[in-house]
Scaffold this motif. Structure first.
Motif, mmCIF file in Angstrom:
data_model
loop_
_atom_site.group_PDB
_atom_site.id
_atom_site.type_symbol
_atom_site.label_atom_id
_atom_site.label_comp_id
_atom_site.label_asym_id
_atom_site.label_seq_id
_atom_site.Cartn_x
_atom_site.Cartn_y
_atom_site.Cartn_z
ATOM 1 N N ARG A 120 126.762 41.538 91.785
ATOM 2 C CA ARG A 120 127.771 41.096 92.751
ATOM 3 C C ARG A 120 129.098 40.911 92.027
ATOM 4 N NH1 ARG A 120 124.756 42.682 96.100
ATOM 5 N NH2 ARG A 120 123.309 41.450 97.295
ATOM 6 N N THR A 174 125.765 48.048 91.894
ATOM 7 C CA THR A 174 125.002 47.516 93.014
ATOM 8 C C THR A 174 123.663 46.930 92.556
ATOM 9 O OG1 THR A 174 124.241 49.756 93.513
ATOM 10 C CG2 THR A 174 126.088 48.920 94.807
ATOM 11 N N SER A 175 122.705 47.773 92.249
ATOM 12 C CA SER A 175 121.381 47.282 91.884
ATOM 13 C C SER A 175 120.681 48.297 90.994
ATOM 14 C CB SER A 175 120.545 47.025 93.137
ATOM 15 O OG SER A 175 120.368 48.238 93.846
ATOM 16 N N SER A 232 113.929 43.871 88.325
ATOM 17 C CA SER A 232 115.074 44.532 88.957
ATOM 18 C C SER A 232 116.290 43.613 88.870
ATOM 19 C CB SER A 232 114.747 44.832 90.421
ATOM 20 O OG SER A 232 114.482 43.623 91.125
ATOM 21 N N TYR A 233 117.424 44.169 89.247
ATOM 22 C CA TYR A 233 118.643 43.344 89.275
ATOM 23 C C TYR A 233 119.523 43.754 90.440
ATOM 24 C CZ TYR A 233 121.689 47.022 87.456
ATOM 25 O OH TYR A 233 122.409 48.178 87.300
ATOM 26 N N VAL A 234 120.373 42.822 90.849
ATOM 27 C CA VAL A 234 121.401 43.069 91.858
ATOM 28 C C VAL A 234 122.707 42.573 91.252
ATOM 29 C CG1 VAL A 234 122.230 42.439 94.162
ATOM 30 C CG2 VAL A 234 119.785 42.780 93.781
#
Length: 169
Positions: A167, A133-134, A163-165
């Motif tokens: 998908r 997810t993140s 940060s990162y997300v």
């Protein structure tokens, strides 16, 4: 003999997750990187390599690895005993990507050379497989502490840089 060893290598790899990582460094717009997390079968906790084919600056065979974790702050102990009764949950994924040279992305974003450390959320179930997810991104920075009457004490300190997300797809 050569073909047999290639087949064995393919059997020993499984894809944990494939998708896009949207990475935001220092509050800047996010950078999209297509990634594939390949599991090296036979390790506990599960771990492997991160493949990012579209980014030539990533060090080939370098420190682009991942590992699932039960507790990223205490990696030697965990809830492994639950694995005797059911599949361990591993709610965290830790991975790193290494750039061998600085790079400027098409949007003008500059990425410094070095290792980027990622810590994020991971979940898995039999139907949908692994889900990322993140999480947060950090880099290790050299810190020097002056000591009276002695040489300075130097160490590497993890500093948050973004940060990162993630998908899937």
């Amino acid at each position: 003999a050569r073909a047999e060893s290639r087949v064995a290598m393919e059997v020993d790899e499984e894809i944990l997750w494939t998708g896009t990582l949207f990475i935001s460094l220092n509050g800047e717009d996010s950078v999209a990187i297509r990634a594939q997390f390949v599991e090296e079968v036979g390790y506990e906790p599960p771990q492997g390599i991160v493949r990012v084919d579209e980014c030539p600056q990533l060090v080939e065979g370098g420190r682009s690895r991942w590992i699932l974790s039960e507790d990223p702050d205490d990696r030697k102990d965990g809830l492994w005993v639950w694995g005797l009764f059911k599949e361990p949950l591993y709610p965290f994924i830790l991975f790193e990507l290494e750039l061998d040279v600085p790079c400027t992305l098409p949007d003008g974003t500059n990425l410094e050379a070095g290792v980027y450390y990622f810590q994020g959320d991971h979940s898995a179930d039999e139907e949908s497989g692994s889900t990322l997810t993140s999480g947060k991104v950090s880099r290790k920075v050299a810190v020097s502490v002056p000591l009276p009457g002695a040489e300075d004490f130097a160490y590497q300190d993890a500093q948050p840089v973004g940060s990162y997300v993630a998908r899937s797809g």
